[in-house]
Design an enzyme around this catalytic site. Structure first.
Site, PDB file in Angstrom:
ATOM      1  N   THR A 149      81.774 -22.239 -25.858  1.00  0.00           N
ATOM      2  CA  THR A 149      81.668 -21.425 -24.638  1.00  0.00           C
ATOM      3  C   THR A 149      83.081 -20.959 -24.299  1.00  0.00           C
ATOM      4  O   THR A 149      84.022 -21.275 -25.035  1.00  0.00           O
ATOM      5  CB  THR A 149      81.111 -22.261 -23.468  1.00  0.00           C
ATOM      6  OG1 THR A 149      82.115 -23.205 -23.078  1.00  0.00           O
ATOM      7  CG2 THR A 149      79.857 -23.003 -23.852  1.00  0.00           C
ATOM      8  N   CYS A 150      83.235 -20.256 -23.171  1.00  0.00           N
ATOM      9  CA  CYS A 150      84.593 -19.788 -22.872  1.00  0.00           C
ATOM     10  C   CYS A 150      85.531 -20.937 -22.520  1.00  0.00           C
ATOM     11  O   CYS A 150      86.744 -20.782 -22.566  1.00  0.00           O
ATOM     12  CB  CYS A 150      84.566 -18.728 -21.783  1.00  0.00           C
ATOM     13  SG  CYS A 150      83.655 -19.229 -20.353  1.00  0.00           S
ATOM     14  N   ASN A 151      84.971 -22.079 -22.175  1.00  0.00           N
ATOM     15  CA  ASN A 151      85.834 -23.200 -21.794  1.00  0.00           C
ATOM     16  C   ASN A 151      85.861 -24.348 -22.787  1.00  0.00           C
ATOM     17  O   ASN A 151      86.566 -25.322 -22.571  1.00  0.00           O
ATOM     18  CB  ASN A 151      85.403 -23.747 -20.428  1.00  0.00           C
ATOM     19  CG  ASN A 151      85.837 -22.824 -19.313  1.00  0.00           C
ATOM     20  OD1 ASN A 151      86.897 -22.219 -19.402  1.00  0.00           O
ATOM     21  ND2 ASN A 151      85.012 -22.680 -18.310  1.00  0.00           N
ATOM     22  N   ARG A 152      85.074 -24.276 -23.834  1.00  0.00           N
ATOM     23  CA  ARG A 152      85.069 -25.378 -24.794  1.00  0.00           C
ATOM     24  C   ARG A 152      84.617 -24.932 -26.170  1.00  0.00           C
ATOM     25  O   ARG A 152      83.823 -23.988 -26.303  1.00  0.00           O
ATOM     26  CB  ARG A 152      84.181 -26.529 -24.311  1.00  0.00           C
ATOM     27  CG  ARG A 152      82.696 -26.266 -24.381  1.00  0.00           C
ATOM     28  CD  ARG A 152      81.900 -27.427 -23.854  1.00  0.00           C
ATOM     29  NE  ARG A 152      82.156 -27.615 -22.425  1.00  0.00           N
ATOM     30  CZ  ARG A 152      82.766 -28.673 -21.907  1.00  0.00           C
ATOM     31  NH1 ARG A 152      83.136 -29.658 -22.684  1.00  0.00           N
ATOM     32  NH2 ARG A 152      82.969 -28.760 -20.620  1.00  0.00           N
ATOM     33  N   HIS A 194      79.472 -37.903 -23.677  1.00  0.00           N
ATOM     34  CA  HIS A 194      80.203 -36.653 -23.452  1.00  0.00           C
ATOM     35  C   HIS A 194      79.225 -35.465 -23.438  1.00  0.00           C
ATOM     36  O   HIS A 194      79.260 -34.635 -22.529  1.00  0.00           O
ATOM     37  CB  HIS A 194      81.260 -36.455 -24.546  1.00  0.00           C
ATOM     38  CG  HIS A 194      82.029 -35.178 -24.392  1.00  0.00           C
ATOM     39  ND1 HIS A 194      83.161 -35.072 -23.623  1.00  0.00           N
ATOM     40  CD2 HIS A 194      81.801 -33.935 -24.896  1.00  0.00           C
ATOM     41  CE1 HIS A 194      83.606 -33.820 -23.653  1.00  0.00           C
ATOM     42  NE2 HIS A 194      82.792 -33.109 -24.423  1.00  0.00           N
ATOM     43  N   SER A 237      82.215 -29.403 -16.621  1.00  0.00           N
ATOM     44  CA  SER A 237      82.546 -27.978 -16.541  1.00  0.00           C
ATOM     45  C   SER A 237      83.750 -27.736 -15.650  1.00  0.00           C
ATOM     46  O   SER A 237      84.054 -28.548 -14.776  1.00  0.00           O
ATOM     47  CB  SER A 237      81.359 -27.194 -15.969  1.00  0.00           C
ATOM     48  OG  SER A 237      80.261 -27.315 -16.815  1.00  0.00           O
ATOM     49  N   GLU A 276      78.130 -26.123 -12.789  1.00  0.00           N
ATOM     50  CA  GLU A 276      77.729 -24.734 -13.103  1.00  0.00           C
ATOM     51  C   GLU A 276      76.438 -24.735 -13.944  1.00  0.00           C
ATOM     52  O   GLU A 276      76.207 -25.650 -14.745  1.00  0.00           O
ATOM     53  CB  GLU A 276      78.852 -23.999 -13.840  1.00  0.00           C
ATOM     54  CG  GLU A 276      79.221 -24.636 -15.155  1.00  0.00           C
ATOM     55  CD  GLU A 276      79.460 -23.638 -16.258  1.00  0.00           C
ATOM     56  OE1 GLU A 276      78.763 -22.633 -16.285  1.00  0.00           O
ATOM     57  OE2 GLU A 276      80.348 -23.905 -17.092  1.00  0.00           O
ATOM     58  N   GLN A 329      73.781 -22.505 -22.446  1.00  0.00           N
ATOM     59  CA  GLN A 329      74.642 -22.401 -23.631  1.00  0.00           C
ATOM     60  C   GLN A 329      74.364 -23.538 -24.617  1.00  0.00           C
ATOM     61  O   GLN A 329      74.347 -23.325 -25.831  1.00  0.00           O
ATOM     62  CB  GLN A 329      76.114 -22.390 -23.201  1.00  0.00           C
ATOM     63  CG  GLN A 329      76.496 -21.079 -22.526  1.00  0.00           C
ATOM     64  CD  GLN A 329      77.780 -21.188 -21.703  1.00  0.00           C
ATOM     65  OE1 GLN A 329      78.148 -22.265 -21.232  1.00  0.00           O
ATOM     66  NE2 GLN A 329      78.465 -20.061 -21.519  1.00  0.00           N
ATOM     67  N   ALA A 361      88.045  -1.923  -6.198  1.00  0.00           N
ATOM     68  CA  ALA A 361      87.557  -2.244  -7.545  1.00  0.00           C
ATOM     69  C   ALA A 361      88.470  -3.250  -8.244  1.00  0.00           C
ATOM     70  O   ALA A 361      88.678  -3.198  -9.448  1.00  0.00           O
ATOM     71  CB  ALA A 361      87.413  -0.968  -8.365  1.00  0.00           C
ATOM     72  N   GLY A 362      89.015  -4.164  -7.460  1.00  0.00           N
ATOM     73  CA  GLY A 362      89.883  -5.201  -8.042  1.00  0.00           C
ATOM     74  C   GLY A 362      89.065  -6.333  -8.647  1.00  0.00           C
ATOM     75  O   GLY A 362      87.838  -6.254  -8.752  1.00  0.00           O
TER      76      GLY A 362
END
Lengths: 270, 425
Positions: free
Chosen positions: B49-52, B100, B110, B115, B121, B191-192
């Site tokens: 995933t984007c974090n692991r 784990h 997370s 989340e 995922q 639009a930041g």
């Protein structure tokens, strides 16, 4: 009444209330569903309590304070369950169940009248009373929903969000539920009152307009019709309409208590 | 060691390392294949995933110490030197690897506690590996248990219940007023990054109409295109104001741009229907007195940040409950691993054999006329003894089998051959 049936009904309503409270606090869907299930069970048992009472007194279950209060509680539960299933929203259960429980228990504690054979009977009369009590139940429910709206709106406006606010129904849903409830009440009170006049006419071949109950019923009808109209207008939708709904209920309460008990000759308990 | 896990996550590796070691679906498939063909693992699953990025596996019996080989494989597969990767990687075995994964599926590991996306995922990673045939009886059981843990934690705790980002808190608040946003419209001024986060949240909730306005039209166009909204010229924002139910403002302005009289006019034109205003600008974009208007709900950055902090605390309070679910399932998995289910299998086999014995006695033994009742009982007893001795040895062998993978395979084979059904795997 069989004491066991009374106790079972109280237990079903009380457990339902507890489960609705847990649902409101934790949001666990299963507890909410169980709450609904127990409310349904309570309703069925409550029906048999009313039936048993009717058979025992050989008359309809609204000829005394006991019957009127118990029937009111039953119809309130029935109306709420209908609204819950229609709007698929259980969060208000925790706020309605106390009323149902109180009316059921208080009815049991109230002294039962020694009834003389009633001259008021027949299906027309039965519809008149049942529909009017159903209307009162629906108006009570709309009051609870409007109060919930006002409390939640206040919390949201003041940015005070506790556990509960995340669990309550959205404001617009509360408005819609309250309006549905008022609509049920309006239809019932209109038809119920018409049945009442019809019954009086059949009995005496003339209408009598001396009963203060007529005036207050007409006032209730007008006030709720006004609410129903205003709640959809630019200036009133939202908190103002909800406040009006709560005010209207005060008149209903007046009608159900002071007018019935002290002013009306023919409407002692309904 | 029967289950091994090697990986890195947001706690152990900076984003520069994480992005170099992440797997696309195709890379995950290829890595699984290579790991098995090289004999590093017999079963394998890549969770990225984007974090692991994590590789779960069951090593072959002959080479239990597979973690170093797995680390080297990761380094070579992604062309990242071991001295860069080494300090970021963690290795877990058996009980710790299982715990784990269960914590990951529960959302306890997370970056944003609780989340919801991680469960999807994990499910997707398992689906891909299963379809590829990279998983076997051990990982199948492990990941099915993990998915169950994830579902239970979400159903039985408040871990993921409340929003913990400013954008999601704002959108959830809008839902407190309107309910579902599917038939609502929103206007986003600016639009930041924060606007984009809110837009993504609104889109996730299925907002019916999304209007984006920005001083730089190009950026507004880009966001509108990306999220299926409409970009409008900045000069028309005041005209557009009465339409939306949700207004998000995050523009740089020294003075509030949404002044009381502007909002009053807009409310008049929208028939006083409720409106939710999210002021994410600093300095604030919305006049403080706007919040006093009838049916207008205003939340600024401070309000939302405070709500987020409260919700984070509420989520953290749920950790013990979620952990107890993890531990409960860990216990179940370890029991399964230890072969407790074998007892059930042996009992089922014994029952099946007794049925056969009864049938045999009815058909064959009872027809022998000269046997007395006592003789018949004796024959039944002897048959029982033979059956028990036949059952004893394979049962003992299964119990003493050290290789979990082989043990599960044998159990399944026995079920298949003698009982005619397969254990859910």
């Amino acid at each position: 009444m069989h004491y066991a049936l009374f106790i079972s009904t109280v237990v079903a309503y009380a457990l339902s209330l507890a489960l609705y409270l847990i649902f409101l606090n934790t949001g666990k869907a299963l507890t909410g569903r169980l709450g609904t299930l127990l409310l349904g069970a309570g309703l069925v048992m409550h029906y048999f309590v009313l039936l048993e009472r009717s058979e025992g007194t050989h008359t309809v279950p609204y000829h005394d304070l006991y019957g009127a209060m118990s029937l009111f509680g039953w119809l309130l539960a029935l109306t709420y369950l209908g609204l819950e299933l229609y709007h698929r929203q259980r969060s208000v259960g925790a706020l309605v169940l106390p009323f149902i429980l109180v009316f059921f228990v208080a009815a049991h504690l109230a002294p039962a009248d020694r009834l003389s054979p009633p001259d008021a009977h027949g299906p027309t009369f039965a519809f008149h009373v049942a529909l009017n009590i159903l209307a009162y139940a629906a108006f009570t429910l709309s009051c609870v929903l409007s109060l919930t709206f006002l409390i939640e709106e206040r919390f949201l406006r003041n940015h005070r969000l506790g556990n509960i606010v995340w669990r309550l129904p959205p404001l617009e849903l509360l408005e819609r539920m309250s309006q549905s409830s008022v609509l049920i009440g309006l239809i019932c009170i209109t038809i119920g009152t018409a049945f009442g006049f019809l019954w009086v006419y059949r009995l005496s071949s003339k209408y009598s307009f001396y009963d203060p109950k007529y005036a207050i019923t007409l006032l209730v009808l007008i006030l709720y019709a006004v609410y129903f109209r205003l709640a959809r207008t630019t200036a009133w939708r939202g908190a103002r309409a909800s406040k009006l709904c709560v005010f209207n209920f005060l008149i209903v309460f007046l009608s159900f208590t002071v007018v019935n008990l002290y002013l009306s000759a023919n409407h002692r308990f309904f | 060691m029967e289950i091994v896990l090697v990986g890195l996550n947001h706690r152990t590796a900076p984003v520069e390392v994480r992005e170099r070691v992440s797997f696309t679906a195709e890379q995950a498939r290829r890595a699984s294949e290579e790991l098995r063909s090289k004999g590093i693992l017999e079963e394998t699953l890549v969770l990225s995933t984007c974090n692991r990025s994590e590789v779960y596996g069951v090593p072959p019996e002959t080479s239990r110490e597979s973690a170093p080989g797995l680390s080297t494989f990761l380094s070579e597969f992604h062309s990242v030197r071991m001295d860069v990767l080494g300090t970021s990687l963690y290795h877990h075995y058996d009980r710790e690897a299982v715990r784990h994964l269960f914590r990951v599926a529960a959302g306890l590991d997370s970056m944003m506690l609780g989340e919801a996306e991680i469960l999807g995922q994990v499910r997707e990673a398992y689906r891909l590996a299963h379809e590829q045939g990279a998983t076997g009886p051990v990982l199948n059981r492990l990941f099915q248990s993990a998915l169950e843990v994830g579902k239970r934690v979400r159903a039985e705790t408040e871990l993921g219940a409340r929003p913990v980002s400013v954008a999601s808190a704002g959108v959830k608040l809008a839902e407190r007023i309107f309910g579902k946003l599917r038939d609502r419209s929103a206007l986003v001024l600016g639009a930041g990054t924060i606007s984009e986060q809110v837009i993504a949240q609104l889109r996730d909730r299925g907002i019916a109409r999304l209007l984006v306005m920005n001083r730089s039209r190009e950026r507004a166009d880009g966001l509108a295109k990306q999220y299926g909204g409409e970009a409008l010229p900045w000069g028309e924002w005041e005209k557009a104001l009465p339409l939306p139910d949700v207004i998000v403002s995050s523009v740089s302005a020294e003075e509030p741009i949404l002044r009381r009289e502007i909002v009053e006019r807009a409310m008049e034109r929208r028939g006083n229907r409720a409106v939710f205003l999210m002021d994410l600008g600093l300095p604030r974009n919305i006049d403080a007195t706007v919040g006093k208007l009838y049916n207008v709900y205003v939340y600024n950055m401070d309000d939302l940040t405070e709500i987020v902090a409260q919700n984070r605390q509420a989520r953290e309070n749920e950790i013990p409950k979620a952990d107890s679910i993890v531990e409960e399932h860990l216990g179940k998995f370890l029991s399964w691993q230890a072969g407790v289910e074998l007892v059930g299998l042996v009992d089922e086999l014994r029952a099946k054999m007794r049925e056969e014995r009864d049938q045999f006695v009815r058909d064959r033994v009872e027809s022998i006329q000269h046997l007395t009742e006592a003789d018949r009982k004796l024959v039944e007893k002897l048959i029982d003894e033979i059956l028990e001795s036949l059952l004893l040895e394979p049962a003992q062998r299964l119990r003493s089998e050290k290789d979990l993978r082989r043990k599960v395979q044998n159990v399944e084979a026995l079920r298949d051959l003698f009982l005619g059904n397969r254990e859910k795997s």
